[in-house]
Design a protein around this motif. Structure first.
Motif, mmCIF file in Angstrom:
data_model
loop_
_atom_site.group_PDB
_atom_site.id
_atom_site.type_symbol
_atom_site.label_atom_id
_atom_site.label_comp_id
_atom_site.label_asym_id
_atom_site.label_seq_id
_atom_site.Cartn_x
_atom_site.Cartn_y
_atom_site.Cartn_z
ATOM 1 N N SER A 193 0.834 -1.203 0.000
ATOM 2 C CA SER A 193 0.000 0.000 0.000
ATOM 3 C C SER A 193 0.875 1.263 0.000
ATOM 4 O O SER A 193 0.515 2.281 -0.585
ATOM 5 C CB SER A 193 -0.973 -0.082 1.184
ATOM 6 O OG SER A 193 -1.000 1.083 1.923
ATOM 7 N N ALA A 203 0.465 4.190 -2.762
ATOM 8 C CA ALA A 203 0.225 5.579 -2.357
ATOM 9 C C ALA A 203 1.373 6.483 -2.796
ATOM 10 O O ALA A 203 1.157 7.618 -3.236
ATOM 11 C CB ALA A 203 0.019 5.660 -0.845
ATOM 12 N N ARG A 221 1.215 7.238 -6.543
ATOM 13 C CA ARG A 221 0.180 8.242 -6.809
ATOM 14 C C ARG A 221 0.644 9.632 -6.359
ATOM 15 O O ARG A 221 0.448 10.624 -7.069
ATOM 16 C CB ARG A 221 -1.119 7.851 -6.091
ATOM 17 C CG ARG A 221 -2.246 8.843 -6.224
ATOM 18 C CD ARG A 221 -2.732 8.991 -7.670
ATOM 19 N NE ARG A 221 -3.435 10.263 -7.876
ATOM 20 C CZ ARG A 221 -2.987 11.279 -8.604
ATOM 21 N NH1 ARG A 221 -1.828 11.200 -9.237
ATOM 22 N NH2 ARG A 221 -3.686 12.394 -8.716
ATOM 23 N N VAL A 236 -0.312 4.092 6.358
ATOM 24 C CA VAL A 236 -1.655 3.641 5.994
ATOM 25 C C VAL A 236 -2.351 4.655 5.077
ATOM 26 O O VAL A 236 -3.546 4.538 4.810
ATOM 27 C CB VAL A 236 -2.514 3.372 7.249
ATOM 28 C CG1 VAL A 236 -1.971 2.151 7.974
ATOM 29 C CG2 VAL A 236 -2.520 4.581 8.188
ATOM 30 N N CYS A 237 -1.593 5.611 4.615
ATOM 31 C CA CYS A 237 -2.072 6.624 3.677
ATOM 32 C C CYS A 237 -2.709 5.968 2.436
ATOM 33 O O CYS A 237 -2.095 5.105 1.812
ATOM 34 C CB CYS A 237 -0.845 7.443 3.277
ATOM 35 S SG CYS A 237 -1.149 8.718 2.073
ATOM 36 N N GLN A 238 -3.914 6.397 2.087
ATOM 37 C CA GLN A 238 -4.613 5.839 0.918
ATOM 38 C C GLN A 238 -4.742 6.903 -0.168
ATOM 39 O O GLN A 238 -4.449 8.084 0.068
ATOM 40 C CB GLN A 238 -6.009 5.344 1.328
ATOM 41 C CG GLN A 238 -5.999 4.286 2.405
ATOM 42 C CD GLN A 238 -5.269 3.021 1.980
ATOM 43 O OE1 GLN A 238 -5.557 2.456 0.934
ATOM 44 N NE2 GLN A 238 -4.309 2.592 2.789
ATOM 45 N N GLU A 239 -5.245 6.476 -1.330
ATOM 46 C CA GLU A 239 -5.366 7.389 -2.466
ATOM 47 C C GLU A 239 -6.184 8.636 -2.117
ATOM 48 O O GLU A 239 -5.840 9.750 -2.508
ATOM 49 C CB GLU A 239 -5.977 6.662 -3.660
ATOM 50 C CG GLU A 239 -6.002 7.537 -4.909
ATOM 51 C CD GLU A 239 -6.013 6.714 -6.199
ATOM 52 O OE1 GLU A 239 -6.399 7.266 -7.215
ATOM 53 O OE2 GLU A 239 -5.632 5.525 -6.152
ATOM 54 N N GLU A 240 -7.260 8.445 -1.355
ATOM 55 C CA GLU A 240 -8.105 9.595 -0.995
ATOM 56 C C GLU A 240 -7.316 10.653 -0.206
ATOM 57 O O GLU A 240 -7.523 11.857 -0.384
ATOM 58 C CB GLU A 240 -9.324 9.127 -0.182
ATOM 59 C CG GLU A 240 -8.942 8.635 1.224
ATOM 60 C CD GLU A 240 -10.004 7.787 1.917
ATOM 61 O OE1 GLU A 240 -10.050 6.563 1.636
ATOM 62 O OE2 GLU A 240 -10.754 8.334 2.746
ATOM 63 N N HIS A 241 -6.419 10.181 0.655
ATOM 64 C CA HIS A 241 -5.598 11.121 1.424
ATOM 65 C C HIS A 241 -4.611 11.836 0.508
ATOM 66 O O HIS A 241 -4.348 13.030 0.664
ATOM 67 C CB HIS A 241 -4.849 10.395 2.541
ATOM 68 C CG HIS A 241 -5.739 9.562 3.414
ATOM 69 N ND1 HIS A 241 -5.624 8.194 3.520
ATOM 70 C CD2 HIS A 241 -6.800 9.901 4.187
ATOM 71 C CE1 HIS A 241 -6.553 7.731 4.330
ATOM 72 N NE2 HIS A 241 -7.279 8.746 4.753
#
Lengths: 442, 442
Positions: free
Chosen positions: A339, A343, A346, A420-425
């Protein structure tokens, strides 16, 4: 010209404060004093955290792209449960038999190359680097330590003395030598390896000429406080070889890059295809519980262990081990490193896009979720660049996004969200950065 | 004759081990190595703790008269609840505004004489002493540090170098000087103050003569690793004065005596009627959570804070402060120090009675619940005394009571139960000690 060593901080008069904040800061200054600096021109105050978010007393959310201690996210319930459960059962030291201490030590060392099969626990990254220096000096018989130009390795006397990042006010050790990094010196990737090796060989020669001897080459494997200089992969290999030729040890400070932050590797040194003699751990190891360690090759570790009597009251206690064990379990089970790669890809693409559309970004460097983004217009002086980076950081803070600055000139954005940073962040972050860059340039 | 620096430990072959224990120890040795020593000839393994008691896998209880970290007792539910509650809400660092950090700092400093009104937090007692030395060296301009003959101040490079207790294998700093204590030198109480002052003045003269200067007199205010030498009250006052005359700082290491262990005082230095410049804290501060600190006078603290950039990632974080805050609340609210005085008086009387009836006790010294009991028959050699003390400790361990040894010759029983020790625990302890003394003499 002297650079403020913590430019991104509150100074009286910087910001309009509420009466409650002003009173708290006055009391804080009276009892904690000058060592305690507040981040941002207008300080932040949080009352709760969850995952990627911190919340202020008005429940306003702040997106955390800065804190690399809670790498599994703020207040991870599973880590907290492991800690609370162990604290309720037993909090004991390492002089008693404890299966979980041994099991965690085995699990931890199994994430390293097989040569690195020993571990000694500590409580902080500073203690880890301090212990690594003690081991290296004992094992090598030398005293000299070679570090990079803006290296920061921690707070103890021995470690602060090999941390040029602390500036002129903290004396360097007479046994410290500095090797410049190729990137900040403007050396091309093709010449990087040779340049760094030559720097280290010059330091070695000087240490030998003075009879000081070489204890260690100590480096943060992503050179974060130098400004995040990670390329080209392998550029440190020649320097590593040079240090070994004279009996010095190679210490990789993984306090920041370790535990999967670079995504591609569990440990930052792996990017460079080398195997250090000692590796130091800290920050994210317990997701906020104070625990660190030194992982190393058997020979120096045993020489130290058999000679010096070393014990550390809190280090490796059952509660710290429970927290660290939970962190390692989650990191592996939840495939956090995959992940991180997603991230960070991106984030890198988004930064490139902003750089192509908006003036103010000079360079983007990253390994996984540790980014250094050089700020400044071509027409800017170094002073202006620093000011612009500081403006961007504080505009983003006002917009509810947390980052800070790094590098020699403090004009590099330091971006290191929890893993744990995701695309939305990432999208939220990019939107805020774009806005801040435009505003800072206007 | 060389004294084993940790005589009370397991050595292969010492004891009959279960297969499970033997296998665990083999794995432990393979991954943790020689630094990790196990206490007692036959190691202990605990699975839970509660108050004064630790329990092994067969649920056999062991009375803990040794661990001074969980000073409020093992697994104190209120401290654990405070920690868990805070960990679930927010675990953040000191660069954000945090009322509880300020409030705890104020509460903590208010337990000191008014001159000592500043605090900087650390994670361990070693970090506290290391930081205190950095502050003292910066504030004084000197480098020399004066310590007692068997002082132990911690594990960092700088602190280990002023800890002669670590033995010949760990080099003393060229800037360390040793002052002998009057008690172990056989000096009478009447001459104690003059003797110690003369020792310190000689050290000062030597440091000055070599241009090293005097940074600090650093002492554990109950001189625990020297063998618990606490009398006569005030015997260090002349030495303190001598150090101040030359601009050196006075550092009281309260990692062991602090937080009420001496019963009569919150801080050990109060027994001696002096006010140090810096005070270092650790072990019991969070009842097991890694937290420490340096409390000090404004002038040296501010000189350091304004000059050096000091930050410590984990130190003073919200969870550590929550634990420490709960500890201080309980210590004050439950009048723990009164109970320390009662328990220590009973323990002292009981030890005197045993000494009068049973051969093998040569002297009893204590401040509150830190006791040093010299073991040996008049006919014993020093070697025999050490062996006898070790026998007593291990017979008691087999009997389910935990203590260990201290002092230059390691023939002094080190007795320091959690502060919640009650009369019933004292009686159990005394019964076990009496039995062990008889058995060790037979």
């Amino acid at each position: 010209m002297s650079v403020d060593l913590m430019p991104n901080r509150y100074r009286p008069g910087d910001a309009e404060l509420s009466e409650r904040e002003a009173e708290l800061i006055a009391r804080r200054d009276a009892v904690l004093g000058a060592s305690y600096r507040l981040q941002y021109r207008k300080p932040v105050h949080f009352v709760r955290g969850e995952g990627m978010w911190l919340y202020d007393p008005d429940d306003r959310p702040y997106l955390d792209f800065y804190n690399n201690v809670p790498s599994l996210g703020h207040c991870h319930p599973e880590v907290n449960a492991a800690m609370a459960e162990q604290a309720a059962r037993l909090n004991a030291n390492t002089r008693y038999l404890e299966p979980r201490l041994v099991e965690y030590a085995e699990r931890l060392t199994s994430t390293f190359p097989p040569e690195l099969d020993r571990v000694v626990f500590t409580c902080t990254g500073s203690e880890s680097n301090d212990l690594a220096l003690r081991i290296a000096r004992l094992a090598s018989g030398g005293e000299g330590v070679i570090v990079t130009s803006y290296a920061y390795h921690g707070t103890s006397a021995a470690v602060a003395a090999v941390s040029p990042n602390l500036g002129a006010a903290v004396n360097l050790s007479p046994y410290a030598r500095i090797a410049r990094l190729p990137g900040p010196a403007g050396v091309s990737d093709a010449d990087a390896s040779g340049f760094f090796e030559a720097e280290v060989r010059a330091a070695i020669a000087d240490l030998q000429r003075r009879g000081i001897g070489v204890a260690a080459l100590l480096f943060d494997s992503i050179f974060s406080s130098d400004g995040v200089w990670i390329d080209p992969p392998g550029f440190i290999a020649g320097a590593v070889e040079a240090v070994r030729e004279v009996g010095g040890l190679v210490i990789s400070d993984e306090v920041q890059p370790g535990f999967g932050r670079t995504g591609a590797h569990m440990w930052g040194f792996e990017r460079h295809g080398i195997v250090p003699d000692l590796v130091t751990l800290g920050k994210p190891m317990g997701n906020g519980f104070p625990i660190g360690g030194v992982v190393g090759r058997r020979s120096p570790m045993e020489k130290f262990g058999n000679t010096a009597r070393y014990s550390n009251t809190f280090a490796g206690n059952t509660v710290g081990i429970a927290a660290a064990d939970a962190v390692l379990t989650i990191l592996q089970r939840d495939c956090i490193m995959e992940s991180v790669l997603a991230a960070s890809a991106r984030l890198h693409a988004g930064l490139e896009q902003i750089a192509s559309e908006t003036p103010g970004i000079r360079a983007i460097r990253n390994a996984g979720l540790f980014f250094g983004v050089d700020i400044g217009l071509d027409s800017d002086s170094t002073h202006q660049r620093r000011g612009r980076a500081l403006d961007v950081v504080n505009l983003m803070r006002d917009d509810g996004v947390l980052i800070s600055t790094t590098s020699a000139n403090e004009d590099t954005l330091k971006i290191r969200p929890p893993l744990v940073c995701q695309e939305e962040h990432v999208e939220l972050f990019l939107r805020s950065l774009r806005k801040a860059l435009v505003e800072a340039s206007s």
